[in-house]
Design a protein around this motif. Structure first.
Motif, PDB file in Angstrom:
ATOM      1  N   UNK A  25       0.820  -1.207   0.000  1.00  0.00           N
ATOM      2  CA  UNK A  25       0.000   0.000   0.000  1.00  0.00           C
ATOM      3  C   UNK A  25       0.854   1.258   0.000  1.00  0.00           C
ATOM      4  N   UNK A  26       1.966   1.234   0.728  1.00  0.00           N
ATOM      5  CA  UNK A  26       2.851   2.394   0.750  1.00  0.00           C
ATOM      6  C   UNK A  26       3.498   2.620  -0.608  1.00  0.00           C
ATOM      7  N   UNK A  27       3.845   1.529  -1.300  1.00  0.00           N
ATOM      8  CA  UNK A  27       4.440   1.670  -2.634  1.00  0.00           C
ATOM      9  C   UNK A  27       3.473   2.351  -3.587  1.00  0.00           C
ATOM     10  N   UNK A  28       2.197   2.027  -3.477  1.00  0.00           N
ATOM     11  CA  UNK A  28       1.187   2.630  -4.344  1.00  0.00           C
ATOM     12  C   UNK A  28       0.890   4.079  -3.968  1.00  0.00           C
ATOM     13  N   UNK A  32       8.858   7.673  -1.131  1.00  0.00           N
ATOM     14  CA  UNK A  32      10.189   7.241  -1.545  1.00  0.00           C
ATOM     15  C   UNK A  32      10.535   5.911  -0.869  1.00  0.00           C
ATOM     16  N   UNK A  33      11.535   5.229  -1.413  1.00  0.00           N
ATOM     17  CA  UNK A  33      11.935   3.930  -0.866  1.00  0.00           C
ATOM     18  C   UNK A  33      12.441   4.051   0.568  1.00  0.00           C
ATOM     19  N   UNK A  38      11.539   2.915   6.363  1.00  0.00           N
ATOM     20  CA  UNK A  38      11.414   3.345   7.755  1.00  0.00           C
ATOM     21  C   UNK A  38      10.043   3.042   8.340  1.00  0.00           C
ATOM     22  N   UNK A  39       8.997   3.339   7.575  1.00  0.00           N
ATOM     23  CA  UNK A  39       7.636   3.086   8.063  1.00  0.00           C
ATOM     24  C   UNK A  39       7.361   1.598   8.238  1.00  0.00           C
TER      25      UNK A  39
END
Length: 65
Positions: A25-28, A32-33, A38-39
């Motif tokens: 979900x974060x990638x979408x 940034x990487x 970190x998250x």
């Protein structure tokens, strides 16, 4: 004892799946990487059982990494 062991394994598998879904979900979301890394690390740490155990608890050395 067996039920507790199976419950622990099930919980670890669900946490692992949750981390994968969270990462996806974060990638979408367009972060940034570095931000994602970190998250995801923070999210994974929250779900670890060993983080809720006292550091000097004897008999649970197998849970320390």
């Amino acid at each position: 004892m067996l039920k507790a062991g199976l419950a622990l394994l099930r919980m670890k598998a669900r946490r692992k799946k949750g981390v994968r879904v969270f990462r996806r979900q974060l990638k979408h979301s367009g972060l940034s990487k570095e931000q994602i890394k970190g998250l995801v690390a923070d999210y994974e740490q929250i779900g670890r059982l060993r983080s809720y155990l006292p550091g000097d608890l004897r008999g649970f050395r197998f849970m320390r990494s």
